[in-house]
Design a protein around this motif. Structure first.
Motif, short mmCIF file in Angstrom:
data_model
loop_
_atom_site.label_atom_id
_atom_site.label_comp_id
_atom_site.label_asym_id
_atom_site.label_seq_id
_atom_site.Cartn_x
_atom_site.Cartn_y
_atom_site.Cartn_z
N LYS A 146 6.08 -48.59 121.38
CA LYS A 146 6.06 -50.05 121.43
C LYS A 146 6.61 -50.74 120.19
O LYS A 146 7.56 -51.53 120.28
N LEU A 147 6.04 -50.47 119.03
CA LEU A 147 6.33 -51.26 117.85
C LEU A 147 7.70 -50.99 117.25
O LEU A 147 8.37 -51.90 116.77
N LEU B 206 6.27 -56.59 117.63
CA LEU B 206 7.36 -55.62 117.53
C LEU B 206 8.11 -55.81 116.21
O LEU B 206 8.33 -56.93 115.76
N ALA C 240 13.31 -53.69 117.61
CA ALA C 240 12.64 -53.05 118.75
C ALA C 240 12.89 -53.81 120.05
O ALA C 240 13.06 -53.22 121.12
N ASP C 241 12.89 -55.14 119.96
CA ASP C 241 13.06 -55.95 121.17
C ASP C 241 14.47 -55.76 121.72
O ASP C 241 15.46 -56.06 121.06
#
Length: 577
Positions: free
Chosen positions: A97-98, A415, A419-420
């Motif tokens: 995720k992060l 994030l 990451a996004d």
């Protein structure tokens, strides 16, 4: 693709002015992973935050770890189930995720050297570890392998030393880039960030800390920073910073030295990384890096765990340290390694909570948070993987003294920059490579370093196509990466670029000496260097490499430390924090 706040020299100058003229809810001192994490935690709770660092982001411990997100397999032997479970949760968050662009799962092999006993003992421990970590960021469960399958996966293994193995997964991260990206994410949320800004003292009103005296190590400028609460996240320098306040600290920190070696990937034939026990610690042989076409790369071999009470800024690896690691690695290998195989060496210091044991390997990896003086919070100990928990605990303690309602930590859902959109870009990397005019392997490597920020590099290349060319003396890196380190990532010196924004200092046989003039010329217009400054930076870098090489031929810590100190720090003054 994403763009973000650029940490360039102009932004740094504006931030120093803001630090001198504005009042902050929280000022964090130290931009390692804990300090950068605390700044991100605080600013995403709606607080006005400053973050200052005496050298560079991750210049200390946070660029010199084993570069793993792991649960801490050996802590099971100490029955520290809470720490292991907490770390496994953080591993999952990082990998899935992060920061999936920075962290990747890596399969490891635990070799068995005694029939029966090893498999039962190690199998039980790794089995418990695997059950605790099931579904936490890794793609598979553990496997038991016999000798034949072990040697098929690890052809370089010594047939007479191995009876089988157990395989399982951990997570890997480039710690320096990860820490820098945390600081940059904090800046993107509004934190006022400045490196090369050394705390020289604390401002007190009655019995309360109300700010710090700061020196800009680039210009020599002195300034005062006002804050409701100061968080001391200086790692092994915590005791030194506490001394500035006066009085005894709430706890002591001991520095434990860990060194790592880098050897070429072709010197060990294995499809997996390796983890095994030594009499003092764990030995890791970890796949590290790859060429632009997906070939090449290195093995990272570590680590030691020995007490260190000499220079904190530049811990030195001695000949004894290097021989220790080579000896333990060679116990597993049929084709033995020698010092001639070592491309790079680095040494770091773990800040451990001091205890009664004489062995640093038995000191606590748990962290502690305390407020020895009103207005000052100190966070110490812990391990890299659990930085986010330590940061949240430090900010919890800091906001306790604020006269305002502050929401709880939300960094579990924040994030990191890059990451996004990363997964979508990875899935369309073929088209991305075509649009950028770069080979597919090069784009895959860049996505693993910049994630969705790769578009910012693309913009620089569009303006100056020659930046898509590789660096002449370090061809695994592009010219644009060196420039981007100065224009966006806060690098102020060659050390910052060659040792932390890239890993050229440990991934080239000459340790970056050959590429230093080329990189200095590239970044000179951004950093305001004239011909004399370029020469000074290159000379300093060469002196640093020479001092490190000399230290690594010394027999013990004392002589290695003296040799390493032969190269002065490039920044004005030498100190931590």
């Amino acid at each position: 693709m994403i763009s973000a706040t650029a940490l360039d020299p102009e932004q740094r100058a504006r931030n120093l002015d803001r630090l001198a003229s504005e009042h902050f809810d929280v000022l964090v001192v130290g931009a390692g992973v804990n300090g950068s994490g605390a700044a991100l935690d605080a600013v995403t709770r709606g607080l006005k935050v400053g973050l200052v660092e005496a050298r560079d982001f991750a210049a200390g411990t946070s660029s010199r770890s084993s570069k793993l997100f792991h649960g801490g397999l050996r802590y099971l032997e100490q029955f520290d189930f809470h720490l292991v479970f907490e770390a496994l949760k953080e591993r999952k968050l990082a990998l899935e995720k992060l920061c999936p662009h920075l962290a990747k799962p890596v399969r490891f092999l635990y070799p068995l050297r005694k029939p029966g006993i090893d498999r039962a003992y190690a199998g039980l421990g790794i089995g418990v570890y695997d059950v605790m970590g099931a579904g936490r960021g890794v793609p598979s469960r553990l496997r038991h392998l016999g000798r034949k399958k072990t040697l098929a996966a690890f052809p370089s293994g010594d047939r007479d030393a191995l009876y089988g193995s157990i395989t399982f997964y951990e997570g890997q991260v480039d710690d320096a880039r990860h820490t820098m990206m945390i600081a940059r994410t904090a800046a993107n949320y509004g934190a006022v960030v400045a490196s090369s800004a050394r705390v020289t003292g604390f401002i007190r009103q009655n019995d309360r800390v109300t700010g710090v005296h700061l020196r800009d190590l680039e210009s020599g400028r002195e300034l005062d920073v006002s804050a409701d609460v100061v968080i001391n996240a200086c790692g092994v320098w915590i005791d030194e910073i506490q001394t500035m306040v006066g009085g005894k600290g709430a706890f002591r920190v001991r520095a434990s030295k860990g060194i790592h070696l880098i050897v070429p990937r072709n010197r060990i034939n294995s499809s997996l990384g390796l983890i095994t026990r030594t009499e003092k610690s764990l030995l890791f042989i970890i796949p590290w890096g790859q060429g632009s076409a997906g070939s090449g790369g290195f093995w990272l071999i570590g680590t030691t765990d020995t007490d260190w009470n000499l220079d904190l800024a530049h811990p030195a690896a001695s000949e004894a340290d290097i021989d220790y690691l080579l000896g333990h690695a060679n116990a597993l290998l049929s084709d033995k390694l020698s010092r001639d195989d070592v491309v790079g060496v680095y040494a770091g210091l773990r800040p451990l909570l001091a205890g009664e044991s004489d062995s640093t390997s038995k000191l606590s990896r748990e962290h502690a948070v305390a407020s020895p003086v009103r207005g000052l919070v100190v966070v110490a100990g812990g391990k890299y993987t659990t930085y986010r928990i330590m940061a949240a605990d430090a900010v919890d303690a800091a906001v306790h003294g604020l006269n305002k309602t502050v929401p709880p930590s939300c960094t579990e859902d924040v994030l990191l920059l890059g990451a996004d959109g990363y997964h979508g870009l990875w899935n369309t990397r073929g088209q991305l490579a075509e649009s950028l005019g770069l080979p597919l392997g090069q784009v895959e490597r860049l996505l693993g370093r910049y994630g969705s920020l790769i578009g910012e590099l693309g913009t620089l290349i569009a303006e100056r196509p020659e930046l898509a060319e590789p660096l002449e003396a370090a061809p695994e890196y592009l010219k644009v990466e060196a420039l981007y380190a100065a224009t966006h990532e806060g690098a102020l010196h060659l050390d910052d670029i060659l040792a932390r924004r890239t890993r050229i200092s440990i991934e080239t046989w000459d340790r970056g000496v050959g590429v230093a003039p080329e990189v200095a010329e590239l970044v000179a217009p951004v950093l305001g260097w004239d011909a004399a400054a370029i020469e000074r930076e290159v000379d300093h870098y060469r002196a640093r490499v020479a001092a490190e090489r000399e230290s690594q031929h010394q027999p013990d810590d004392l002589s290695a430390d003296a040799a390493r100190l032969g190269a002065p720090d490039v920044r004005m003054g030498r100190s931590g924090g």
